[in-house]
Design an enzyme around this catalytic site. Structure first.
Site, PDB file in Angstrom:
ATOM      1  N   ASP A   1     -18.289 -14.484 -37.952  1.00  0.00           N
ATOM      2  CA  ASP A   1     -19.517 -15.060 -38.513  1.00  0.00           C
ATOM      3  C   ASP A   1     -20.188 -14.146 -39.540  1.00  0.00           C
ATOM      4  OD1 ASP A   1     -20.270 -13.107 -36.749  1.00  0.00           O
ATOM      5  OD2 ASP A   1     -21.985 -14.221 -35.960  1.00  0.00           O
ATOM      6  N   GLU A   2     -19.414 -13.293 -40.167  1.00  0.00           N
ATOM      7  CA  GLU A   2     -20.003 -12.298 -41.051  1.00  0.00           C
ATOM      8  C   GLU A   2     -19.036 -11.976 -42.181  1.00  0.00           C
ATOM      9  OE1 GLU A   2     -21.880  -8.048 -40.170  1.00  0.00           O
ATOM     10  OE2 GLU A   2     -21.125  -9.070 -38.402  1.00  0.00           O
TER      11      GLU A   2
ATOM     12  N   ASP B   1     -24.568 -13.325 -42.882  1.00  0.00           N
ATOM     13  CA  ASP B   1     -24.510 -13.141 -41.429  1.00  0.00           C
ATOM     14  C   ASP B   1     -25.099 -14.383 -40.777  1.00  0.00           C
ATOM     15  OD1 ASP B   1     -24.274 -12.129 -38.932  1.00  0.00           O
ATOM     16  OD2 ASP B   1     -25.769 -10.527 -39.180  1.00  0.00           O
TER      17      ASP B   1
END
Lengths: 397, 366
Positions: free
Chosen positions: A104-105, A9
């Site tokens: 973003d993960e 993350d």
């Protein structure tokens, strides 16, 4: 062999990218999102802005009131996408099983890579190191036997954290945490559990399973399984997925139609891009709509022909959304979009007429994809969403 | 109003008019049929505002002229349950309509006949005169290819074109196209090109005609009217552009196979057993004297069937949605068909019986 799952993350991703590009912003509270004069909302609040109470999905005007000295910046999705692509390329060097959750993960299943690359904890440290080395951004990483625990672990020591949960220490880590840390337990669910004197995951774990099943049905069983650290969901990369989707839970219910449409368009663009990246087309578009009271609706529509065209998927998603909004609009806590009925190019029914409009849309997608992969998009100004409220720089698409 | 009507004649009239009545509508009057009795004629009107039908029942004795508006499905049920009665008596009493059989009586709260929308009547000269049997056959050869899903082309209907003594119907859904031609006995006064909704074409198909009956067609004011001996059907035309279909009919083809229609159809059905929703294609491998037809689905398994074929040209592999093939073979009404191809990603053509042409796009083999 017990599974080893890694959750990566990125820390305050949008804000971190802005600080990367403009070092003078370091240490300052940043609010990234829509224009405060419009009805824009905060997409990301930097760590410096959070002590003031600023949160993502909050109206920008509220956030500015809470933190008047914050630097307000527009969303530069193109630039974030560019770095995201770089980060996913790094992740894919470690395992073929990378499941993107958002820009973003991601989850990685590294169970089978440990002989080659060393223990999962070591792989996690390497991922962090290489991301930092190549992008100068930090990630918080969790390592655990399953997805639920991995995601929980990555959240425990943000920013720049690395937390490993093993089968031995799972209860030591889980038990003291509040029950609301369980995936699927929100404020309403937490209140229900409080009525049973359950505040922590440990207390939940010690309740008899039958009692939870009788009282809460499937949801109760789901929570109990997670409280015991059990989660069998596999890590599914897009290439093997039966469906590709994206959803977002808002910290506060969102009542603005235009905001919800903008969020939906963002989902559609991401999902369409992921489809095309895998050479897949989808026949069914499903929206997931969750109200503040956790009532969850799904609304689906199946197309006559599979498509990977952003515009077609967006038209379909918007039709479903508008049909829902026209009949039973309520503020939403979560909005998700999923494309399913996936198939490759082979077996696709060819068309009789040269559909110029369709051709044009396909070319447009091709162009934006290749630009995004290589340079990042300059501006995404498709359709009525991501309106002026969200982009201050002139549209150049 | 008071009329005595032959039950069988009324049943036939309601079978057609009932098909027009809207299934779901917020307006109760649109679920009704309107009965008008005058001069030894009972006229039954039905409309869903798009398509309308005006049916004349002559097996009737009008004792008192008048009008009534009755729910179509109720009236149809009454007639169905009175099949044993030679005739039924329909009469209006104050605000209700009464239907009387031998030993039965129904009272239906009536609606005001004045509330029923107007249905255009055939009051001009016909533009086209065509044999009923022939038109019904032509509709059967095209209507299945109309688009069911929304398209930005106006392809939800059948394109009807007439010029001189030439008459043709064309339908397409964007993946296949069916065209059927016929000759008219009387030239049309001016060229006609109109997109007729599939619903009206289906109505014409289900109307019963005499063997020798001639239908009269008129196109005007964005409407088409079809008159037979007993009924007038009317519909708004589909507005918009029909694609330039002539451009997609291949001019030359470098491979031509001749196949027995029934055998080909049978073999396609056998091979199609292993197709499913995700993998809909069957592969045709044309050799000089046969075509091997196969399908394969990862979960379901595979199927192979062979059919005799005379191929003129190089062997070729090409895949199709079997439904699209079967649709055409079922209706072409010819013992043999010509199957013409160029390449596995180019349109193929089926020609049969001199009047029928069918263009279909393959399924991508790669």
């Amino acid at each position: 062999m017990p599974r080893r799952i890694i959750h990566v993350d990125m820390d305050e991703f949008f804000a971190a990218v802005e600080k990367l590009d403009r070092p003078e912003l370091a240490g300052k509270p940043l609010l990234i999102g829509g224009d405060p004069r419009g009805r824009g909302v905060v997409s990301t609040a930097s760590y410096e802005a959070r002590p003031f109470g600023c949160r993502s999905a909050m109206p920008m005007s509220t956030a500015i009131r809470l933190c008047p000295h914050a630097v307000v910046l527009p969303v530069r999705y193109d630039r974030y996408r560019q770095l995201s692509n770089q980060i996913f390329a790094i992740l894919e060097q470690f395992s073929p099983l990378v499941e993107p959750l958002s820009i973003d993960e991601a989850f990685l299943d590294v169970t089978g890579c440990q002989r080659l690359l060393g223990p999962a904890e070591h792989i996690a440290a390497e991922i962090k190191r290489i991301i930092r080395q190549e992008t100068q951004l930090t990630a918080s990483v969790g390592v655990a036997p399953n997805k639920f625990l991995a995601k929980l672990a990555s959240d425990l020591r943000k920013p720049d954290g690395l937390v490993a949960i093993s089968e031995e220490n799972v209860h030591n880590v889980l038990d003291p945490l509040p029950a609301s840390k369980i995936w699927g337990v929100g404020p309403a669910g937490a209140k229900e559990l409080e009525k049973l004197n359950v505040c922590t995951i440990g207390q939940l774990r010690l309740l008899p399973e039958k009692m939870l099943a009788d009282r809460f049905g499937d949801w109760g069983l789901h929570c109990h399984r997670l409280a015991r650290g059990i989660d069998d969901r596999p890590v599914t990369p897009d290439s093997q997925a039966k469906s590709i989707g994206q959803e977002e839970t808002f910290p506060q219910d969102v009542a603005e139609m235009e905001e919800l449409r903008a969020v939906l368009l963002g989902h559609v663009q991401e999902v369409a891009r992921r489809l095309r990246r895998q050479g897949l087309s989808a026949r069914t578009v499903t929206l997931k709509l969750r109200y503040g009271d956790f009532t969850t609706l799904t609304r689906a529509k199946t197309l006559p022909e599979p498509t990977d065209v952003t515009d077609t998927l967006w038209q379909t998603a918007r039709e479903i959304f508008d049909a829902w909004a026209g009949r039973n609009f309520r503020p939403l806590r979560l909005l998700g979009m999923t494309a399913s009925g996936l198939g490759g190019q082979a077996g696709r029914q060819l068309g009789l007429f040269q559909d110029d409009r369709q051709k044009m849309q396909e070319r447009l997608d091709e162009a934006t994809d290749s630009i995004a992969e290589r340079f990042g998009r300059k501006a995404i100004t498709r359709g009525p969403a991501r309106t002026d409220a969200e982009t201050n720089d002139p549209p150049t698409a | 109003m008071k009329v005595i009507v032959q039950t069988a004649a009324l049943a036939e009239a309601l079978a057609l008019t009932g098909a027009v009545v809207a299934q779901r509508t917020p307006k109760p009057v649109l679920q009704c049929v309107k009965l008008t009795a005058e001069k030894e004629l009972l006229t039954i009107l039905a409309t869903d505002l798009e398509v309308g039908c005006r049916y004349n029942v002559t097996a009737v004795k009008v004792e008192e002229p008048g009008e009534a508006l009755l729910p179509a499905d109720r009236l149809a049920s009454i007639v169905r349950e009175s099949a044993g009665d030679e005739s039924l008596t329909l009469l209006t009493e104050k605000s209700a309509c009464v239907v009387q059989g031998a030993g039965s009586r129904w009272e239906v709260p009536g609606f005001d006949p004045a509330e029923y929308p107007a249905v255009a009547d055939f009051d001009n000269k016909p533009d086209i005169q065509v044999s009923a049997v022939e038109l019904v056959a032509m509709i059967g050869k095209t209507i299945f290819a109309t688009a069911k899903a929304h398209s930005h082309y106006a392809i939800s209907g059948v394109l009807m074109e007439a010029a001189g003594k030439k008459f043709q119907l064309v339908a397409t859904d964007g993946h296949r196209l069916a065209q059927v031609k016929a000759g008219l006995s009387k030239s049309v006064a001016s060229e006609i090109s109109a997109i007729v909704p599939a619903k009206l074409m289906a109505m014409v198909q289900r109307t019963s005609f005499g063997q020798e009956e001639t239908l009269e067609l008129a196109v005007r004011d964005g409407k088409i009217l079809v008159r037979s001996a007993r009924a007038v059907l009317v519909s708004s035309l589909v507005q918009g552009n029909f694609p330039k279909y002539a451009d997609v009919i291949p001019k030359d083809t470098n491979r031509k196979a001749v196949l027995k229609t029934l055998d080909f159809e049978h073999r396609i059905r056998q091979a199609a057993v292993m197709t499913n929703e995700e993998s809909r294609g069957i592969k045709l491998s044309f050799k000089s004297d046969r075509v091997n037809i196969s399908s394969r689905t990862p979960e379901a398994g595979r199927a192979e069937a062979t059919c005799a074929a005379k191929l003129d040209g190089e062997p070729v592999e090409i895949a199709f949605n079997p439904t699209f093939l079967l649709d055409a073979l079922k209706v072409c009404s010819a013992e043999e068909i010509n199957f013409e191809m160029n390449a596995s990603n180019k349109p193929a053509v089926i020609r049969a019986g001199g009047d029928f042409l069918y263009v279909l796009m393959p399924v991508d083999l790669n």
